[in-house]
Design a protein around this motif. Structure first.
Motif, mmCIF file in Angstrom:
data_model
loop_
_atom_site.group_PDB
_atom_site.id
_atom_site.type_symbol
_atom_site.label_atom_id
_atom_site.label_comp_id
_atom_site.label_asym_id
_atom_site.label_seq_id
_atom_site.Cartn_x
_atom_site.Cartn_y
_atom_site.Cartn_z
ATOM 1 N N SER A 234 6.740 14.483 -4.646
ATOM 2 C CA SER A 234 6.433 14.196 -6.049
ATOM 3 C C SER A 234 7.302 13.034 -6.522
ATOM 4 C CB SER A 234 6.698 15.443 -6.907
ATOM 5 O OG SER A 234 8.074 15.817 -6.797
ATOM 6 N N GLY A 235 6.836 12.395 -7.582
ATOM 7 C CA GLY A 235 7.574 11.257 -8.117
ATOM 8 C C GLY A 235 7.290 9.956 -7.393
ATOM 9 N N LEU A 236 6.250 9.959 -6.562
ATOM 10 C CA LEU A 236 5.855 8.738 -5.850
ATOM 11 C C LEU A 236 5.077 7.816 -6.790
ATOM 12 C CD1 LEU A 236 4.598 10.364 -2.534
ATOM 13 C CD2 LEU A 236 6.619 8.887 -2.767
ATOM 14 N N GLU A 237 5.247 6.529 -6.611
ATOM 15 C CA GLU A 237 4.494 5.583 -7.424
ATOM 16 C C GLU A 237 4.198 4.300 -6.655
ATOM 17 O OE1 GLU A 237 6.798 4.653 -10.881
ATOM 18 O OE2 GLU A 237 8.115 3.241 -9.816
ATOM 19 N N TYR A 238 3.028 3.737 -6.953
ATOM 20 C CA TYR A 238 2.681 2.420 -6.435
ATOM 21 C C TYR A 238 3.229 1.366 -7.396
ATOM 22 C CZ TYR A 238 -0.703 4.913 -3.500
ATOM 23 O OH TYR A 238 -1.300 5.765 -2.607
ATOM 24 N N ARG A 239 3.678 0.259 -6.839
ATOM 25 C CA ARG A 239 4.211 -0.811 -7.671
ATOM 26 C C ARG A 239 3.484 -2.124 -7.378
ATOM 27 N NH1 ARG A 239 10.727 0.503 -6.951
ATOM 28 N NH2 ARG A 239 10.623 2.613 -7.857
ATOM 29 N N MET A 240 3.297 -2.889 -8.434
ATOM 30 C CA MET A 240 2.634 -4.177 -8.300
ATOM 31 C C MET A 240 3.565 -5.155 -7.570
ATOM 32 S SD MET A 240 1.043 -6.618 -11.312
ATOM 33 C CE MET A 240 -0.256 -5.456 -11.723
ATOM 34 N N GLY A 241 3.100 -5.682 -6.450
ATOM 35 C CA GLY A 241 3.887 -6.630 -5.666
ATOM 36 C C GLY A 241 3.315 -8.031 -5.740
ATOM 37 N N ASP A 242 3.877 -8.925 -4.926
ATOM 38 C CA ASP A 242 3.401 -10.312 -4.889
ATOM 39 C C ASP A 242 1.943 -10.356 -4.458
ATOM 40 O OD1 ASP A 242 5.804 -11.420 -5.680
ATOM 41 O OD2 ASP A 242 6.562 -11.651 -3.628
ATOM 42 N N PHE A 243 1.164 -11.133 -5.191
ATOM 43 C CA PHE A 243 -0.272 -11.213 -4.929
ATOM 44 C C PHE A 243 -0.745 -12.587 -5.390
ATOM 45 C CE2 PHE A 243 -4.754 -10.400 -5.209
ATOM 46 C CZ PHE A 243 -5.015 -9.335 -4.348
ATOM 47 N N LEU A 244 -1.295 -13.385 -4.468
ATOM 48 C CA LEU A 244 -1.695 -14.754 -4.762
ATOM 49 C C LEU A 244 -3.164 -14.960 -4.424
ATOM 50 C CD1 LEU A 244 1.454 -14.763 -4.177
ATOM 51 C CD2 LEU A 244 1.166 -17.143 -3.462
ATOM 52 N N VAL A 245 -3.839 -15.773 -5.190
ATOM 53 C CA VAL A 245 -5.207 -16.192 -4.883
ATOM 54 C C VAL A 245 -5.171 -17.664 -4.512
ATOM 55 C CG1 VAL A 245 -7.533 -16.565 -5.779
ATOM 56 C CG2 VAL A 245 -6.287 -14.494 -6.386
ATOM 57 N N VAL A 246 -5.666 -17.985 -3.322
ATOM 58 C CA VAL A 246 -5.683 -19.360 -2.820
ATOM 59 C C VAL A 246 -7.084 -19.931 -3.008
ATOM 60 C CG1 VAL A 246 -5.260 -20.868 -0.851
ATOM 61 C CG2 VAL A 246 -3.904 -18.770 -1.142
ATOM 62 N N TYR B 288 0.837 -1.199 0.000
ATOM 63 C CA TYR B 288 0.000 0.000 0.000
ATOM 64 C C TYR B 288 0.873 1.250 0.000
ATOM 65 C CZ TYR B 288 0.997 1.649 4.715
ATOM 66 O OH TYR B 288 1.626 2.175 5.808
ATOM 67 N N ALA B 289 2.104 1.117 0.521
ATOM 68 C CA ALA B 289 3.004 2.267 0.638
ATOM 69 C C ALA B 289 3.700 2.518 -0.693
ATOM 70 C CB ALA B 289 4.039 2.015 1.732
ATOM 71 N N PRO B 290 3.762 3.757 -1.150
ATOM 72 C CA PRO B 290 4.374 4.060 -2.450
ATOM 73 C C PRO B 290 5.895 4.019 -2.398
ATOM 74 C CG PRO B 290 3.691 6.086 -1.379
ATOM 75 C CD PRO B 290 3.216 4.972 -0.497
ATOM 76 N N TRP B 291 6.469 4.032 -3.569
ATOM 77 C CA TRP B 291 7.924 4.036 -3.719
ATOM 78 C C TRP B 291 8.397 5.405 -4.192
ATOM 79 C CZ3 TRP B 291 11.425 -0.116 -3.105
ATOM 80 C CH2 TRP B 291 10.833 -1.341 -2.757
ATOM 81 N N CYS B 292 9.605 5.740 -3.714
ATOM 82 C CA CYS B 292 10.296 6.931 -4.205
ATOM 83 C C CYS B 292 11.668 6.462 -4.661
ATOM 84 C CB CYS B 292 10.428 7.979 -3.103
ATOM 85 S SG CYS B 292 11.354 9.453 -3.621
ATOM 86 N N GLY C 211 11.015 11.915 -7.254
ATOM 87 C CA GLY C 211 11.520 10.553 -7.369
ATOM 88 C C GLY C 211 12.807 10.300 -6.616
ATOM 89 N N THR C 212 13.306 11.293 -5.859
ATOM 90 C CA THR C 212 14.529 11.118 -5.069
ATOM 91 C C THR C 212 14.176 11.225 -3.591
ATOM 92 O OG1 THR C 212 15.903 12.065 -6.812
ATOM 93 C CG2 THR C 212 16.841 11.981 -4.592
ATOM 94 N N PRO C 213 14.457 10.188 -2.795
ATOM 95 C CA PRO C 213 14.120 10.250 -1.371
ATOM 96 C C PRO C 213 15.020 11.226 -0.616
ATOM 97 C CG PRO C 213 15.308 8.218 -1.882
ATOM 98 C CD PRO C 213 15.030 8.878 -3.192
ATOM 99 N N THR D 211 2.308 -1.692 -14.573
ATOM 100 C CA THR D 211 2.582 -2.309 -13.272
ATOM 101 C C THR D 211 2.934 -1.261 -12.218
ATOM 102 O OG1 THR D 211 4.900 -2.665 -13.883
ATOM 103 C CG2 THR D 211 3.345 -4.475 -14.305
ATOM 104 N N THR D 212 2.787 -0.008 -12.582
ATOM 105 C CA THR D 212 2.979 1.085 -11.626
ATOM 106 C C THR D 212 1.828 2.064 -11.787
ATOM 107 O OG1 THR D 212 4.294 2.438 -13.153
ATOM 108 C CG2 THR D 212 5.497 0.886 -11.724
ATOM 109 N N ALA D 213 1.600 2.858 -10.751
ATOM 110 C CA ALA D 213 0.573 3.908 -10.793
ATOM 111 C C ALA D 213 1.047 5.077 -9.950
ATOM 112 C CB ALA D 213 -0.763 3.376 -10.270
ATOM 113 N N SER D 214 0.756 6.277 -10.394
ATOM 114 C CA SER D 214 1.206 7.470 -9.677
ATOM 115 C C SER D 214 0.580 7.535 -8.286
ATOM 116 C CB SER D 214 0.835 8.727 -10.458
ATOM 117 O OG SER D 214 1.155 9.885 -9.706
ATOM 118 N N ALA D 215 1.413 7.876 -7.308
ATOM 119 C CA ALA D 215 0.937 8.049 -5.934
ATOM 120 C C ALA D 215 0.982 9.509 -5.515
ATOM 121 C CB ALA D 215 1.768 7.193 -4.982
ATOM 122 N N ASP D 216 1.181 10.408 -6.479
ATOM 123 C CA ASP D 216 1.189 11.830 -6.175
ATOM 124 C C ASP D 216 -0.240 12.329 -5.944
ATOM 125 O OD1 ASP D 216 3.909 11.886 -6.428
ATOM 126 O OD2 ASP D 216 3.887 12.659 -8.489
#
Length: 505
Positions: free
Chosen positions: A381-393, A348-352, A367-369, A438-443
């Motif tokens: 600014s420059g924050l983005e969400y990234r697709m992580g591991d996700f499984l359906v059981v 849920y936490a974005p990446w910089c 985009g620089t921390p 596989t990414t989405a803006s978190a700004d």
């Protein structure tokens, strides 16, 4: 009158000679097998079954083919059933040629007395051992390895036939407990003085409510009386097994899907691709359950994979008291399909850039921390969400069709894929390579993470899951494969490598 009598005598003599000639001819032709018999020819011991059948047919003999286990190589001639080479048979008789399947365990071996079962396999040309296992069928062969009607595998000294022989005096969980109704099994063992704990496990649908495994192992010699019986669980029982009752303090009790022990172990596709779910080593304070898991060899998930959204508060994943758990209400575990997700809840936490945010005292400058608050009216600014591991059981018996109808998965072309085997528990792994983004803006003030549930957004729907369910991408739960051969039971060598010597009459 004399002439007439002479002619009659001549006729009688000619007739008698003719009869004698016919009888003599029959005797001669019978001796050469041309009248009413055929002689079975001789064969080389290493002959192929096809060659033996052809030779018999070339001798004018009717042939029937069958197969059986034996010491000869697969496809070789093993024997004739009911006849022997050199024997004379009627021309209308049929000879049965037995083709070898190679060494193996003949059908009908299980259930025989030990001696009779040994007689069945002693001529297979491989090592034969008997293994004493706890059982109520004293002196009977109750299992074999390989299984009945299966060939011996391996090469040289590795080739073996093992016979499990029941012993009523051997201590341990009896062999008959396997596959028994869980309540009957518990009652049966408790009547013998055992202290029994019943625990659900993810098993094939045929084992629902039945004993699929045990600790100590079923058939193992053991003096232990405190035992655990594992039974195949329904989808609801799987979720119930994951639910932990937390007692924080009086009036603050809550519940959460925090115990993922039921998921641990190997999961493999039918094509041989496997993953192993292991306990996440960063589980926090010592507890008697598994709060999160990792895919062994992958460290993408900072806090492991869990069934609930990440939260620093309590009660955010409570299916009983839903006052604070509205955010999970649209996740599969809150639904009635029986399937559920496990995922990198910290995603849920974005990446910089190379740092994942989420802690206080850090900002992102294009985009620089940075840990120093920039001057002026600064907005990250420059924050983005990234697709992580996700499984359906998908436990055995879950309604995956309901999810497909609801649009949870990407749509597969009709007839393009074969559905997974719904009688076996499996999981699906989201594949980022199947997505355009596989990414989405978190700004911004209220950015939306489309890849994972979180504890701040109600009624949240994620991007459709890809790939769609199919037998090619389903990772099936590997069932326990330990057998009575893996235990330290009493074992007796019956035949050495190469098989038993011929039995003396």
């Amino acid at each position: 009158m004399a002439d007439r009598a002479r002619r009659r005598l001549i006729i009688m003599i000619v007739a008698a000679v003719a009869v004698i000639a016919v009888v003599a001819a029959g005797i001669v032709t019978k001796g050469f097998g041309a009248w009413s018999e055929r002689q079975i020819p001789q064969f080389e011991a290493s002959a192929k079954a096809d060659d033996v059948a052809a030779k018999l047919e070339g001798s004018g003999i009717h042939v029937k083919r069958t197969k059986a286990y034996g010491a000869a190589k697969k496809g070789d001639y093993l024997r004739l059933d009911g006849h022997t080479p050199g024997e004379r048979i009627d021309r209308d008789e049929t000879v049965t040629v037995v083709e070898s399947l190679g060494p193996g365990v003949p059908k009908g071996t299980v259930g025989l007395d030990e001696d009779k079962a040994i007689d069945r396999v002693r001529d297979m040309g491989v090592r034969v051992v008997t293994v004493e296992v706890p059982s109520e069928q004293d002196g009977k062969v109750i299992a074999t390895m390989p299984q009945e009607d299966h060939p011996v595998v391996g090469k040289g000294g590795d080739r073996q036939i093992a016979l499990a022989v029941g012993s009523g005096s051997t201590k341990g969980i009896p062999f008959e407990i396997a596959g028994m109704d869980k309540d009957k099994a518990k009652q049966r063992l408790e009547s013998k003085g055992y202290d029994v704990t019943l625990t659900p496990m993810m098993a094939d649908k045929a084992m629902t409510g039945k004993i699929a495994d045990a600790d100590p192992g079923i058939g193992a010699t053991s003096d232990e009386t405190d035992v655990t019986l594992y039974y195949g669980a329904t989808p609801d029982e799987v979720k119930q097994a994951m639910l932990v009752d937390h007692d924080e303090s009086a009036g603050n009790e809550f519940h959460s899907y925090d115990d993922l022990r039921i998921l641990l172990g190997d999961w493999c596709t039918d094509g041989g691709d496997c993953i192993t779910l292991v306990e996440d080593q960063q589980n926090g304070p010592a507890v008697d359950y598994v709060r999160s898991v990792q895919i062994q060899g992958r460290t993408d998930a900072q806090f492991g994979l869990g069934a609930c959204p990440f939260s620093q508060g309590v009660g955010m994943c409570d299916p009983i008291n839903t006052q604070y758990s509205q955010s999970m209400m649209h996740s599969l575990i809150a639904g009635d399909s029986g399937a559920f997700e496990i995922y990198d809840s910290f995603a849920y936490a974005p990446w910089c850039g190379t740092r994942q945010m989420g802690g206080a005292g850090s900002w992102c400058d294009h985009g620089t921390p940075t840990s120093e608050y920039p001057d002026g009216d600064f907005t990250s600014s420059g924050l983005e969400y990234r697709m992580g591991d996700f499984l359906v059981v998908v436990p055995a018996g879950a309604d995956i069709k309901k999810l497909e109808t609801d649009g949870y998965f990407v749509r597969a072309k009709d007839g393009d894929v074969k559905e997974p085997d719904a009688t076996r528990p499996y999981l699906l792994i989201r594949d980022p390579s199947l997505y355009d983004e596989t990414t989405a803006s978190a700004d911004g003030t209220h950015p939306r993470n489309p890849f994972v549930y979180d504890s701040a957004t109600e009624n949240k729907k994620l991007v459709p899951f890809a790939p769609a369910p199919s037998e090619q991408v389903a990772y099936y739960k590997v069932q326990p494969d330990s057998t009575w051969l893996d235990y330290d039971n009493n074992e007796t060598m019956v035949c050495q490598d190469g098989g038993c010597p011929p039995k003396t009459k």
